[in-house]
Design a protein around this motif. Structure first.
Motif, PDB file in Angstrom:
ATOM      1  N   ARG A  96       5.190  16.996 -20.625  1.00  4.97           N
ATOM      2  CA  ARG A  96       4.418  15.752 -20.540  1.00  4.97           C
ATOM      3  C   ARG A  96       4.096  15.316 -19.110  1.00  4.97           C
ATOM      4  N   GLU A  97       3.972  16.225 -18.175  1.00  9.73           N
ATOM      5  CA  GLU A  97       3.458  15.945 -16.831  1.00  9.73           C
ATOM      6  C   GLU A  97       4.409  15.174 -15.920  1.00  9.73           C
ATOM      7  N   SER A 148       2.462   6.015 -10.295  1.00  9.83           N
ATOM      8  CA  SER A 148       1.412   7.026 -10.286  1.00  9.83           C
ATOM      9  C   SER A 148       0.075   6.450 -10.740  1.00  9.83           C
ATOM     10  N   ASN A 207      -1.780   8.399 -12.467  1.00 11.03           N
ATOM     11  CA  ASN A 207      -1.893   9.093 -13.749  1.00 11.03           C
ATOM     12  C   ASN A 207      -1.221   8.229 -14.815  1.00 11.03           C
ATOM     13  N   TYR A 222      -0.420   8.689 -17.843  1.00 10.75           N
ATOM     14  CA  TYR A 222       0.563   9.341 -18.707  1.00 10.75           C
ATOM     15  C   TYR A 222       1.916   9.483 -18.011  1.00 10.75           C
ATOM     16  N   ARG A 223       1.893   9.662 -16.699  1.00 11.32           N
ATOM     17  CA  ARG A 223       3.156   9.676 -15.963  1.00 11.32           C
ATOM     18  C   ARG A 223       3.792   8.291 -15.958  1.00 11.32           C
ATOM     19  N   ASN A 282       5.428   7.797 -19.361  1.00 10.04           N
ATOM     20  CA  ASN A 282       6.650   8.577 -19.561  1.00 10.04           C
ATOM     21  C   ASN A 282       7.897   7.881 -19.042  1.00 10.04           C
ATOM     22  N   THR A 302       1.859  20.137 -27.668  1.00 16.01           N
ATOM     23  CA  THR A 302       1.333  21.374 -27.106  1.00 16.01           C
ATOM     24  C   THR A 302       1.619  22.576 -27.998  1.00 16.01           C
TER      25      THR A 302
END
Length: 226
Positions: A42-43, A49, A51, A53-54, A57, A194
């Motif tokens: 998950r990056e 960040s 980003n 999605y970070r 998380n 994934t």
């Protein structure tokens, strides 16, 4: 008196000690699997960040590592570790305060993610359970601090409040676990994983969290007989 025969208290203490080992095993498993999921699939995680999605998380990491694992350790430490009562109280309150702070930051992270992605807040049963849990956790901590630490309440009032404090503490702990499991399910449902290996990691992480909670509750319940 038969000195060679273990008493009920000794047998219960041994049982509790054995169960706390499982508490730590499943707690470590949940922590490791969560990191594998977030870092490998998950990056990674970074609250600051760009980003989104970070940023998101950070939410599952702090809710599990912070709110659940620290609060579970707070319950186990108070009920099973043979310290002086004052030390037990201080460690119990400190671990719970740490859990609440980390949990609050985790809640803030998901709101930040929703803002970055322009997603509506509080739209699922997971979010409802989560926000009620963190609010109840904070209220429980404040009431516990005032009643048992700094409020100067009488011994009679403490005796009356204590069973309710224990009951609500265990309830809130299980609410946190319920929020985590519904969150894992929501993530697996709404976001395509994934591959099958990621699904296994996520499922085993959820199972580890559940087993951690079960063994925490068992150790606390058995400790009540000592």
């Amino acid at each position: 008196m038969d000195l060679g025969r273990p008493t009920m208290e000794t047998r219960t203490s041994r049982s509790t000690s054995g169960i706390t080992k499982f508490v730590h095993v499943f707690g470590i498993m949940a922590f490791v699997l969560l990191l594998v999921w977030l870092l490998h699939y998950r990056e990674g995680l970074n609250y600051f960040s760009n980003n989104p999605y970070r940023v998101f998380n950070v939410h599952p990491f702090l809710m599990v590592f912070g709110l659940i694992l620290f609060s579970g350790e707070a319950l186990v430490a108070y009920k099973t570790v043979p310290w002086e009562r004052k030390v037990q109280k201080n460690v119990h309150m400190l671990l719970n305060l740490t859990a609440f702070i980390l949990g609050a930051v985790g809640i803030r992270a998901v709101f930040k993610f929703h803002g970055m992605m322009h997603i509506q807040n509080m739209y699922s049963i997971h979010s409802w359970i989560g926000i009620v849990t963190i609010c109840a956790y904070g209220l429980q901590w404040v009431i516990g601090l005032y009643t048992f630490m700094v409020g100067g309440t009488s011994q009679m009032i403490r005796a009356r409040v204590q069973p309710w404090h224990v009951c609500f503490g265990r309830t809130i702990f299980y609410m946190a676990i319920c929020a985590a499991l519904t969150g894992f399910m929501e993530k697996a449902t709404f976001q395509e994983l994934t591959d099958q290996h990621e699904a296994w990691v996520l499922n085993f992480a959820g199972l580890s969290v559940l087993l951690f909670g079960i063994f925490v509750d068992l150790s606390v319940a058995l400790a009540c007989y000592v």
